[in-house]
Design a protein around this motif. Sequence first.
Motif, PDB file in Angstrom:
ATOM      1  N   VAL A   1      -9.914 131.262  -6.781  1.00  0.00           N
ATOM      2  CA  VAL A   1     -10.797 131.357  -8.217  1.00  0.00           C
ATOM      3  C   VAL A   1     -11.880 131.053  -7.187  1.00  0.00           C
ATOM      4  CG1 VAL A   1     -10.843 129.612  -9.804  1.00  0.00           C
ATOM      5  CG2 VAL A   1      -8.731 130.620  -9.522  1.00  0.00           C
ATOM      6  N   VAL A   2     -12.887 131.409  -8.731  1.00  0.00           N
ATOM      7  CA  VAL A   2     -14.323 131.407  -8.025  1.00  0.00           C
ATOM      8  C   VAL A   2     -15.142 131.241  -9.242  1.00  0.00           C
ATOM      9  CG1 VAL A   2     -16.190 132.596  -7.325  1.00  0.00           C
ATOM     10  CG2 VAL A   2     -14.617 133.543  -6.664  1.00  0.00           C
ATOM     11  N   ASP A   3     -15.652 129.751  -9.514  1.00  0.00           N
ATOM     12  CA  ASP A   3     -16.676 129.286 -10.412  1.00  0.00           C
ATOM     13  C   ASP A   3     -18.165 129.897 -10.181  1.00  0.00           C
ATOM     14  OD1 ASP A   3     -18.027 128.183  -7.888  1.00  0.00           O
ATOM     15  OD2 ASP A   3     -17.685 126.403  -8.198  1.00  0.00           O
ATOM     16  N   ARG A   4     -18.576 129.236 -11.291  1.00  0.00           N
ATOM     17  CA  ARG A   4     -19.777 130.003 -11.791  1.00  0.00           C
ATOM     18  C   ARG A   4     -21.125 130.144 -11.267  1.00  0.00           C
ATOM     19  NH1 ARG A   4     -21.703 127.017 -17.367  1.00  0.00           N
ATOM     20  NH2 ARG A   4     -23.552 127.451 -16.424  1.00  0.00           N
ATOM     21  N   ALA A   5     -20.960 128.924 -10.219  1.00  0.00           N
ATOM     22  CA  ALA A   5     -21.683 128.759  -9.094  1.00  0.00           C
ATOM     23  C   ALA A   5     -21.177 129.822  -7.956  1.00  0.00           C
ATOM     24  CB  ALA A   5     -22.049 127.169  -8.693  1.00  0.00           C
ATOM     25  N   GLY A   6     -20.095 131.130  -7.981  1.00  0.00           N
ATOM     26  CA  GLY A   6     -19.655 131.663  -6.916  1.00  0.00           C
ATOM     27  C   GLY A   6     -18.904 130.564  -5.618  1.00  0.00           C
TER      28      GLY A   6
ATOM     29  N   MET B   1     -19.801 138.854 -11.257  1.00  0.00           N
ATOM     30  CA  MET B   1     -19.855 137.410 -10.507  1.00  0.00           C
ATOM     31  C   MET B   1     -21.102 136.672 -10.203  1.00  0.00           C
ATOM     32  SD  MET B   1     -16.292 136.447  -9.228  1.00  0.00           S
ATOM     33  CE  MET B   1     -16.564 138.467  -8.178  1.00  0.00           C
ATOM     34  N   PRO B   2     -21.143 135.345  -9.629  1.00  0.00           N
ATOM     35  CA  PRO B   2     -22.464 135.197  -9.359  1.00  0.00           C
ATOM     36  C   PRO B   2     -22.877 136.199  -7.681  1.00  0.00           C
ATOM     37  CG  PRO B   2     -21.977 133.383  -9.985  1.00  0.00           C
ATOM     38  CD  PRO B   2     -20.867 134.758 -10.528  1.00  0.00           C
ATOM     39  N   ALA B   3     -24.197 136.301  -7.204  1.00  0.00           N
ATOM     40  CA  ALA B   3     -24.453 136.918  -5.810  1.00  0.00           C
ATOM     41  C   ALA B   3     -23.941 135.854  -5.476  1.00  0.00           C
ATOM     42  CB  ALA B   3     -25.768 137.532  -6.424  1.00  0.00           C
ATOM     43  N   VAL B   4     -23.350 134.841  -4.614  1.00  0.00           N
ATOM     44  CA  VAL B   4     -22.948 134.416  -3.721  1.00  0.00           C
ATOM     45  C   VAL B   4     -21.577 133.995  -3.256  1.00  0.00           C
ATOM     46  CG1 VAL B   4     -23.377 132.178  -5.151  1.00  0.00           C
ATOM     47  CG2 VAL B   4     -24.010 132.077  -2.455  1.00  0.00           C
ATOM     48  N   ALA B   5     -21.024 134.557  -4.503  1.00  0.00           N
ATOM     49  CA  ALA B   5     -19.270 134.581  -4.129  1.00  0.00           C
ATOM     50  C   ALA B   5     -19.753 135.897  -3.684  1.00  0.00           C
ATOM     51  CB  ALA B   5     -18.720 135.088  -5.361  1.00  0.00           C
ATOM     52  N   SER B   6     -19.597 136.885  -3.363  1.00  0.00           N
ATOM     53  CA  SER B   6     -19.465 138.350  -2.544  1.00  0.00           C
ATOM     54  C   SER B   6     -20.105 137.909  -1.147  1.00  0.00           C
ATOM     55  CB  SER B   6     -19.985 139.590  -2.892  1.00  0.00           C
ATOM     56  OG  SER B   6     -20.198 140.053  -3.690  1.00  0.00           O
ATOM     57  N   ASP B   7     -20.706 136.925  -0.733  1.00  0.00           N
ATOM     58  CA  ASP B   7     -21.237 136.011   0.076  1.00  0.00           C
ATOM     59  C   ASP B   7     -19.623 135.194   0.845  1.00  0.00           C
ATOM     60  OD1 ASP B   7     -23.681 137.421   1.069  1.00  0.00           O
ATOM     61  OD2 ASP B   7     -24.252 136.245   0.404  1.00  0.00           O
ATOM     62  N   ASN B   8     -20.018 134.702   0.195  1.00  0.00           N
ATOM     63  CA  ASN B   8     -18.321 133.009  -0.128  1.00  0.00           C
ATOM     64  C   ASN B   8     -17.398 133.684   0.087  1.00  0.00           C
ATOM     65  OD1 ASN B   8     -20.148 131.558  -0.228  1.00  0.00           O
ATOM     66  ND2 ASN B   8     -19.809 130.899  -2.442  1.00  0.00           N
TER      67      ASN B   8
END
Length: 157
Positions: free
Chosen positions: A144-149, A97-104
Amino acid sequence: MRNYFLNISLLVMALTSVSAQAEVVSKEAIPRPILDQFYKKHPNAIEMIAAKKTHFKQELFEIIFKEEKDKDKLIELYRPNGRFFVNVSNVHGSNMMPAVASDNLKAMFDTYTVKDSVLVVNPNGVGEEYELLVNAGGTDWSVVVDRAGAISQKERN
């Protein structure tokens, strides 16, 4: 300034994310056209579980099953009219996943563990979503996480 915009965007995403109860359906509640198509493709399917899901703003039926000779679970998505939508790929861990997903995820849940993750690729165009089974505070969530995170959906399991 960058952190300010990041915090504001995380807050907006957290407030606008959908929270609902995931609906597991019995075999009898699966529409007949889906069962017909499913058993044509997988006549030897065992241990079948179905749930209503939303991916790419479409209502879908998720069928989780095993083949007689296969030990891994397989997941397919179908439209309510019975048409096959896409195979779902198991991705172990959230490192794709994009790194920003972890922050979210950290902004949404103080502490959490990702128990399972799958990748859903949009067959109708560009896009992919990650569906995670997250445990936070003893409660399991389908996220559900999109491709942008960005977190586009959150459902209690």
